[in-house]
Enzyme design. Structure first.
Site, PDB file in Angstrom:
ATOM      1  N   GLN A   9      -7.502   9.679  -0.469  1.00  0.00           N
ATOM      2  CA  GLN A   9      -6.348   9.979   0.721  1.00  0.00           C
ATOM      3  C   GLN A   9      -5.223  10.078   0.072  1.00  0.00           C
ATOM      4  OE1 GLN A   9      -6.518   6.418   3.244  1.00  0.00           O
ATOM      5  NE2 GLN A   9      -4.653   6.939   4.452  1.00  0.00           N
ATOM      6  N   SER A  86     -11.451   6.161  -4.760  1.00  0.00           N
ATOM      7  CA  SER A  86     -11.242   5.388  -3.608  1.00  0.00           C
ATOM      8  C   SER A  86     -12.174   6.060  -2.366  1.00  0.00           C
ATOM      9  CB  SER A  86      -9.594   5.423  -3.105  1.00  0.00           C
ATOM     10  OG  SER A  86      -9.605   4.648  -1.902  1.00  0.00           O
ATOM     11  N   LEU A  87     -11.448   6.453  -1.290  1.00  0.00           N
ATOM     12  CA  LEU A  87     -12.331   7.102  -0.312  1.00  0.00           C
ATOM     13  C   LEU A  87     -13.395   8.147  -0.700  1.00  0.00           C
ATOM     14  CD1 LEU A  87     -12.743   8.240   2.544  1.00  0.00           C
ATOM     15  CD2 LEU A  87     -10.811   9.667   2.316  1.00  0.00           C
ATOM     16  N   ARG A 111     -14.309   2.217   7.990  1.00  0.00           N
ATOM     17  CA  ARG A 111     -13.553   1.840   6.860  1.00  0.00           C
ATOM     18  C   ARG A 111     -11.944   2.217   7.259  1.00  0.00           C
ATOM     19  NH1 ARG A 111     -11.237   4.253   2.157  1.00  0.00           N
ATOM     20  NH2 ARG A 111     -11.461   3.018   0.149  1.00  0.00           N
ATOM     21  N   HIS A 193      -6.527  -1.302  -1.481  1.00  0.00           N
ATOM     22  CA  HIS A 193      -7.065  -1.831  -2.736  1.00  0.00           C
ATOM     23  C   HIS A 193      -6.290  -3.050  -3.258  1.00  0.00           C
ATOM     24  CE1 HIS A 193      -9.653   1.616  -3.121  1.00  0.00           C
ATOM     25  NE2 HIS A 193      -8.725   2.219  -2.835  1.00  0.00           N
ATOM     26  N   GLN A 242     -14.746  -2.506  -3.543  1.00  0.00           N
ATOM     27  CA  GLN A 242     -13.803  -1.441  -3.689  1.00  0.00           C
ATOM     28  C   GLN A 242     -12.448  -1.731  -2.811  1.00  0.00           C
ATOM     29  OE1 GLN A 242     -13.210   2.191  -1.709  1.00  0.00           O
ATOM     30  NE2 GLN A 242     -14.434   3.271  -3.411  1.00  0.00           N
TER      31      GLN A 242
END
Length: 293
Positions: A9, A86-87, A111, A193, A242
């Site tokens: 992101q 991440s993503l 998500r 996170h 995660q």
């Protein structure tokens, strides 16, 4: 050895993936399929929307996933290893054939939706700490009253912290007092996170449990551990954990280097990961980006 890496992101931009849609028939087919799966024409927002239109988490995450994953699948890449920030881990798993494109997109949509809910229900904050060691930032977070943890280990000397707004602000002041060059709040909508994402973790877990994940064609270096993984059950657990755990990007890249990665290719919008890999590796490897076919 080639390592393909996928952004998270923040990499979005107006017009993203339009050249793929216009010039690659398979990309157009996949993006139209994505519109059907999502139930709205995300391509209209990607191609014609403003930067503000793309900021909403429920739009940003599927858009970045689509740009990266469609590009990777159209290129028919043959990676020796993959990782995503991440993503981006969802794109990495789809590119490594651990998940079907449509299944990965559905998970990303869930998500994004659930993370957006968390942001609206529980206000949080993230901040970048520049110029301190991992250990110093970890100690500051542990000593700060409230919920605040290291969220992104981006590269040596650059860590993002995440948690309750007041706790993050206190940690920033402590970081400055400890000699940090910068301690800046980030323009994000929530505490990604961190434990504040626990409600989203619960909902995503239900979806992951019913999604078929198979052994990838190459090791996937996952955010939670920074280590290579090929076991489907371990991949599922790490993918879920995660949401509330730090992104160990520095550790992932260092482990890929140890395993022989000498050519890193960032697939998707932006060039943030190229810069991070360069700093982590000391510029000792080939680094390039691809955002079009």
């Amino acid at each position: 050895m080639k390592a393909y890496v996928f952004p998270g992101q923040g990499a979005q931009f107006p017009g993203m993936a339009k050249d793929l849609y216009d010039n690659v028939p398979l990309a157009k087919k996949m993006l139209e399929e994505a519109n059907d799966i999502l139930g709205f024409r995300i391509t209209d927002i990607m191609f014609e929307g403003t930067a503000d239109d793309l900021k909403a988490t429920k739009v940003t995450q599927p858009a970045i996933f689509l740009h990266s994953t469609v590009l990777a699948l159209c290129l028919s890449i043959q990676p020796d290893m993959v990782a995503g920030h991440s993503l981006g881990e969802f794109s990495a798993l789809a590119a490594a054939k651990a998940m079907k494109f449509e299944d990965a997109l559905r998970l990303v949509a869930i998500r994004a939706r659930e993370m957006q809910k968390c942001c609206e229900q529980v206000p949080g904050l993230m901040a970048a700490i520049i110029g301190l060691s991992n250990e110093q930032v970890e100690e500051i977070c542990a000593a700060t009253e409230g919920t605040v943890i290291p969220a992104n280990y981006n590269c040596d000397g650059q860590i993002v912290i995440s948690g309750e707004k007041e706790a993050v602000e206190k940690a920033c002041e402590a970081a400055k007092a400890a000699g940090a060059k910068r301690a800046l709040p980030l323009a994000v909508s929530g505490a990604f996170h961190s434990p504040l994402m626990e409600p989203a973790r619960i909902e995503l877990g239900k979806a992951i449990e019913t999604t078929e994940i198979v052994a990838p064609v190459c090791p996937v270096y996952q955010n939670v551990t920074g280590r290579p993984e090929t076991d489907p059950e371990a991949i599922k657990k790490n993918l879920l954990d995660q949401l509330t755990s730090p992104v160990k990007w520095t550790q992932s890249v260092k482990n890929m280097l140890v395993e022989g990665a000498d050519h890193f290719i960032e697939l998707g919008p932006g060039n943030v990961l190229q810069g991070l890999v360069k700093r982590i590796s000391g510029g000792s490897v080939t680094i390039e980006g691809r955002d079009r076919f």
